[in-house]
Design an enzyme around this catalytic site. Structure first.
Site, PDB file in Angstrom:
ATOM      1  N   GLY A   1      -4.659 -27.190   2.130  1.00  0.00           N
ATOM      2  CA  GLY A   1      -5.821 -27.771   1.598  1.00  0.00           C
ATOM      3  C   GLY A   1      -5.691 -29.373   1.364  1.00  0.00           C
ATOM      4  O   GLY A   1      -6.624 -29.879   0.938  1.00  0.00           O
TER       5      GLY A   1
ATOM      6  N   GLY B   1      -4.604 -32.008   2.639  1.00  0.00           N
ATOM      7  CA  GLY B   1      -4.317 -32.919   3.541  1.00  0.00           C
ATOM      8  C   GLY B   1      -3.213 -33.463   4.346  1.00  0.00           C
ATOM      9  O   GLY B   1      -2.982 -34.421   4.938  1.00  0.00           O
ATOM     10  N   LYS B   2      -2.336 -32.405   4.575  1.00  0.00           N
ATOM     11  CA  LYS B   2      -1.143 -32.453   5.378  1.00  0.00           C
ATOM     12  C   LYS B   2      -1.318 -33.154   6.857  1.00  0.00           C
ATOM     13  O   LYS B   2      -0.646 -33.853   7.125  1.00  0.00           O
ATOM     14  CB  LYS B   2      -0.204 -31.321   5.283  1.00  0.00           C
ATOM     15  CG  LYS B   2       0.193 -30.915   3.800  1.00  0.00           C
ATOM     16  CD  LYS B   2       1.157 -29.523   4.041  1.00  0.00           C
ATOM     17  CE  LYS B   2       0.543 -28.640   4.883  1.00  0.00           C
ATOM     18  NZ  LYS B   2      -0.694 -27.981   3.920  1.00  0.00           N
ATOM     19  N   THR B   3      -2.226 -32.329   7.353  1.00  0.00           N
ATOM     20  CA  THR B   3      -2.329 -32.545   8.819  1.00  0.00           C
ATOM     21  C   THR B   3      -3.127 -33.783   8.994  1.00  0.00           C
ATOM     22  O   THR B   3      -2.702 -34.749   9.827  1.00  0.00           O
ATOM     23  CB  THR B   3      -3.423 -31.519   9.411  1.00  0.00           C
ATOM     24  OG1 THR B   3      -2.705 -30.208   9.484  1.00  0.00           O
ATOM     25  CG2 THR B   3      -3.666 -32.055  10.727  1.00  0.00           C
ATOM     26  N   SER B   4      -3.787 -34.287   8.108  1.00  0.00           N
ATOM     27  CA  SER B   4      -4.538 -35.785   8.045  1.00  0.00           C
ATOM     28  C   SER B   4      -3.393 -36.969   7.813  1.00  0.00           C
ATOM     29  O   SER B   4      -3.438 -37.766   8.659  1.00  0.00           O
ATOM     30  CB  SER B   4      -5.473 -35.803   6.816  1.00  0.00           C
ATOM     31  OG  SER B   4      -6.695 -35.032   7.287  1.00  0.00           O
TER      32      SER B   4
ATOM     33  N   ASP C   1       2.469 -25.050  11.658  1.00  0.00           N
ATOM     34  CA  ASP C   1       1.862 -24.237  10.961  1.00  0.00           C
ATOM     35  C   ASP C   1       0.951 -23.296  11.850  1.00  0.00           C
ATOM     36  O   ASP C   1       0.496 -23.422  12.832  1.00  0.00           O
ATOM     37  CB  ASP C   1       0.434 -25.101  10.447  1.00  0.00           C
ATOM     38  CG  ASP C   1      -0.140 -24.307   9.397  1.00  0.00           C
ATOM     39  OD1 ASP C   1      -0.409 -23.076   9.437  1.00  0.00           O
ATOM     40  OD2 ASP C   1      -0.749 -25.275   8.578  1.00  0.00           O
TER      41      ASP C   1
ATOM     42  N   THR D   1     -12.635 -28.485   9.546  1.00  0.00           N
ATOM     43  CA  THR D   1     -11.332 -27.723   9.378  1.00  0.00           C
ATOM     44  C   THR D   1     -11.496 -26.399   9.004  1.00  0.00           C
ATOM     45  O   THR D   1     -11.309 -25.310   9.353  1.00  0.00           O
ATOM     46  CB  THR D   1     -10.048 -28.284   9.111  1.00  0.00           C
ATOM     47  OG1 THR D   1     -10.010 -29.711   9.824  1.00  0.00           O
ATOM     48  CG2 THR D   1      -9.026 -27.767   9.321  1.00  0.00           C
TER      49      THR D   1
END
Length: 591
Positions: free
Chosen positions: A18, A20-23, A45, A505
Site C-alpha cells: 500500500g 505505492g510500489k506499483t505507482s 506480485d 486499486t
C-alpha cells in the site's frame, strides 16, 4: 527521482503493502521509456494491478504499452507459471509411466511451494538469464509486499542450498532433476541482485512511522542478503497550503513527525520525496506527472459545499454489536496490503474485549505491526500473539522428529531431517499454526490479522496440498487442520471483514478477494472502507481532489459489492494505543 540520475539496468521496487510500489515502478518505467530507453516492466506480485494502472491487458509475456513507445510490461502469474512448470516436470512422463505414477507426480507438484518456485523460476529467468532480456536496456521489477519479497529474494540461497545437500533425489517439489538444471540461472540471479553496477533496490515507503520502520527492517535484511545498492522513495509527502484547514494541517504534522523519528538506518540512503497526488495514479499521463509539485492551482479542484451521497453505511458500533452477539468464533480482516487490516483487527479486538469477552488477537502476516498498533497498553481479557515462522517451523521439526522419526534407523532419520530442511516445511508449519489459531475460536473470540491478499488465498487454498505434503513426513493430520475449511465456511463461526481504501486499486483488489473467497465457499461478513476523506471538512486543493476522487469507489462498494459496510474517516491522530483504537471504533462517517 535521484536514482534515475545514473540508473542501473535492474531496478527493484519493494516495501510494505500500500505504499505505492506499483505507482513508483510504473512512473519510473514510463520516464525511462520517454527518455528513449527500451524498458521491460515486470510484476512478481500475486495481486498485481499493472493492467489497471497502465490501461493495458497483460500476460506472462512482454506486451507493448500503446501509450508509451519503448515500454513493454508483463505479469508473472503464479498460478499460470505453476501450471506450466508442473507440465514441464510431468509432461515427459505421460504415456511412459503408468497413469497412477503420473497422477502421483502431479500431486507432488500441486502444493503452494510449487506455485512459489514456479513464479521464482520466471523471475530468475528474467534476472539471471541475460538472453531472456537482451532486447531491453532496463528491467523494472514491481515486487510483492515486503514479507513475500524477502522470501522471494532468499529463495535462490534456500533452494540452491537444499539442492546441494539433498541426497534422496526428491523433495516437496517432486524429483529434483528439473531444479538442478536451473542452478546456473539461480546462481546468476544471486550475483545480479548483489551487483551494485547492475541492480538498484528502491525502498518505497510513506511518511508514516510504521512504514518507515518496515523500510528500515527491509533495508537491513536485504543488506544481509548482499543487496547493498539501495535508494529510498518517500511517497505521499504533504504540505498544507491553507493553515485554516485543520485536516490538512494535521496531515502535514503527521508527515513531519514521522520523518523526525525516521530510523537512522534510512538516513544514509539516497532519498526522493514524492508529493501526495490529488487523485489516484491511474493512467500514463497521470504517471508522467508523478513527482511534480502542484504549483498550478488552476488544475486543482476548488472548494465545494457538495457532499458525497451514499446509501446508509453501518455504524461501527453496530458492527461490533453484531460480532459480539455470536460470543465466540473467528474474525478475520483481509485485504490488499497497506489498507489498515492490522489497525482494524486491533480495534475490533479491543472493542470486543472491553465488553467483557475473551479475545485472542493474532496475525499470520510476515510484516505485521500489531505490537505497534497496540503500543504498550494492556486490557483485561485480551491476549496478543504472532505466528512467527521461525518459531513454529522449529517446533514442527522437533515434533516430527520425536514422533515419526522416533523409531527410524540412522539412515531413515537422516532422510527425514533432510526432508524437514526443505523450504516447504515452513509453509506446513505456518499453515498448521493458522489452523490451530482458528480452532481457538471454539472457546472465545479469535481475531486474525491475515497476510496480504495473494498470500492469504494461497494459504486458504493449500488445505488439500497440506494433507498430501504432511503425509510424507508423518501420518498424523491434526484435528485443527481437518476442521479448518468447515470452520472457515461456517458463517456462524467465521466472520470475514474485507478492508479497503476508497481508491481504485484497493477496491478492485478487494472485489477480486471477495470473488476468491466465494469460490472457496467463504462469504464475507462486511466491508470496512478505511481512511475516507468523504465526510471530513477540507478545502486544501490536494485533499479536495482526493475527496472528490473517492466518490465513485465509495458508491461502487456500497451499491455493488458489500452486503453491509462501515466507512471509517481518516484520523487526525494516528490510531495507535488503546485510546487511538477506541476512537477508531467510535468515529462515524456521515455522508
Amino acid at each position: 527521482m535521484h536514482y534515475l540520475d545514473n540508473p542501473s539496468r535492474n531496478l527493484f521496487f519493494t516495501g510494505k503493502g500500500g505504499v505505492g510500489k506499483t505507482s513508483m515502478a510504473c512512473a519510473t518505467a514510463v520516464r525511462l521509456a520517454d527518455q528513449g530507453r527500451r524498458v521491460l516492466l515486470v510484476s512478481t506480485d500475486p495481486a498485481s494491478n499493472l493492467d489497471e494502472v497502465l490501461g493495458v491487458t497483460l500476460g506472462n509475456q512482454p506486451t507493448a504499452v500503446p501509450a508509451v513507445s519503448q515500454l513493454w510490461a508483463m505479469n508473472i502469474d503464479p498460478e499460470k507459471a505453476a501450471a506450466e512448470y508442473r507440465e514441464r516436470m510431468v509432461g515427459p512422463y505421460r504415456g511412459v509411466l503408468p497413469d497412477a505414477a503420473v497422477q502421483s507426480m502431479e500431486e507432488q507438484f500441486s502444493g503452494s511451494c510449487t506455485v512459489e518456485i514456479a513464479a521464482f523460476d520466471e523471475f530468475a529467468r528474467l534476472l539471471g538469464d541475460a538472453s531472456a532480456t537482451e532486447d531491453f536496456d532496463h528491467i523494472v521489477f514491481d515486487t510483492a509486499p515486503t514479507g513475500h519479497t524477502l522470501r522471494l529474494l532468499t529463495l535462490p540461497s534456500a533452494w540452491s542450498g537444499y539442492m546441494e545437500t539433498n541426497t534422496s533425489g526428491t523433495s516437496c517439489l517432486g524429483p529434483l532433476a528439473g531444479l538442478q538444471k536451473q542452478q546456473a540461472i539461480y546462481r546468476s540471479t544471486v550475483e545480479s541482485l548483489s551487483d551494485a553496477e547492475r541492480t538498484t533496490l528502491v525502498l518505497v515507503t510513506r511518511p508514516e512511522a510504521s512504514t518507515l520502520r518496515e523500510a528500515d527492517r527491509t533495508s537491513h535484511e536485504l543488506r544481509e542478503l548482499g543487496v547493498q545498492n539501495q535508494a529510498l522513495v518517500i511517497n505521499g509527502m504533504f504540505r498544507a497550503t491553507d493553515p485554516t484547514d485543520e485536516v490538512a494541517v494535521a496531515m502535514q504534522s503527521r508527515c513531519e513527525s514521522a520523518l523526525e523519528t525516521m530510523p537512522s538506518g534510512l538516513s544514509g540512503l539516497q532519498r526522493t520525496e514524492v508529493p501526495l497526488a490529488p487523485q489516484g495514479l491511474i493512467g500514463v499521463e497521470t504517471l508522467r506527472r508523478v513527482g511534480q509539485t502542484h504549483g498550478d492551482s488552476s488544475e486543482l479542484p476548488k472548494r465545494s459545499d457538495e457532499r458525497v451521497t451514499l446509501i446508509e453505511s453501518l455504524p461501527t458500533l453496530e458492527l461490533i454489536d453484531q460480532l459480539a452477539a455470536q460470543e465466540r468464533g473467528v474474525i478475520m480482516t483481509m485485504g490488499k496490503g497497506g489498507v489498515g487490516k492490522t489497525t482494524v483487527a486491533a480495534a475490533v479486538a479491543v472493542a470486543l474485549a472491553e465488553r467483557g469477552l475473551k479475545v485472542h488477537l493474532s496475525t499470520t502476516d510476515p510484516a505485521a505491526h500489531i505490537s505497534a498498533a497496540m503500543a504498550a497498553d494492556e486490557i483485561s481479557g485480551l491476549t496478543i500473539s504472532r505466528i512467527d515462522p521461525a518459531e513454529v517451523t522449529e517446533a514442527y521439526r522437533q515434533e516430527v522428529l520425536s514422533t515419526a522419526g522416533a523409531d527410524l534407523d540412522d539412515q531413515g532419520r537422516e532422510l527425514l531431517e533432510e526432508d524437514l530442511r526443505s523450504p516447504c516445511t515452513e509453509e506446513i508449519a505456518v499453515f498448521r499454526a493458522f489452523a490451530d489459531a482458528v480452532a481457538e475460536g471454539e472457546d472465545g473470540f479469535v481475531v486474525l490479522d491475515t497476510a496480504p491478499t495473494g498470500h492469504t488465498i494461497l494459504l486458504l487454498d493449500s488445505a488439500l496440498a497440506y494433507h498430501r505434503e504432511v503425509s510424507r513426513q508423518t501420518n498424523e493430520v491434526p484435528e485443527s487442520v481437518q476442521k479448518l475449511l468447515p470452520r472457515l465456511r461456517d458463517p456462524g463461526f467465521t466472520r470475514v471483514l474485507v478492508v479497503t481504501l476508497p481508491e481504485s486499486t484497493p477496491v478492485h483488489e478487494a472485489e477480486r478477494l471477495q470473488q476468491d473467497l466465494r469460490r472457496a465457499k467463504i462469504e464475507p461478513f462486511a466491508w470496512v472502507i478505511n481512511q475516507s476523506l468523504a465526510s471530513l471538512s477540507v478545502h486544501d486543493p490536494v485533499l479536495l481532489g482526493r475527496q472528490q476522487s473517492e466518490r465513485p469507489y465509495l458508491q461502487e462498494v456500497m451499491n455493488q459489492h458489500a452486503k453491509q459496510a462501515v466507512i471509517i474517516p481518516w484520523q487526525s491522530t494516528p490510531p495507535i494505543g488503546l485510546d487511538g483504537l477506541r476512537e477508531l471504533m467510535k468515529s462515524e462517517a456521515i455522508c
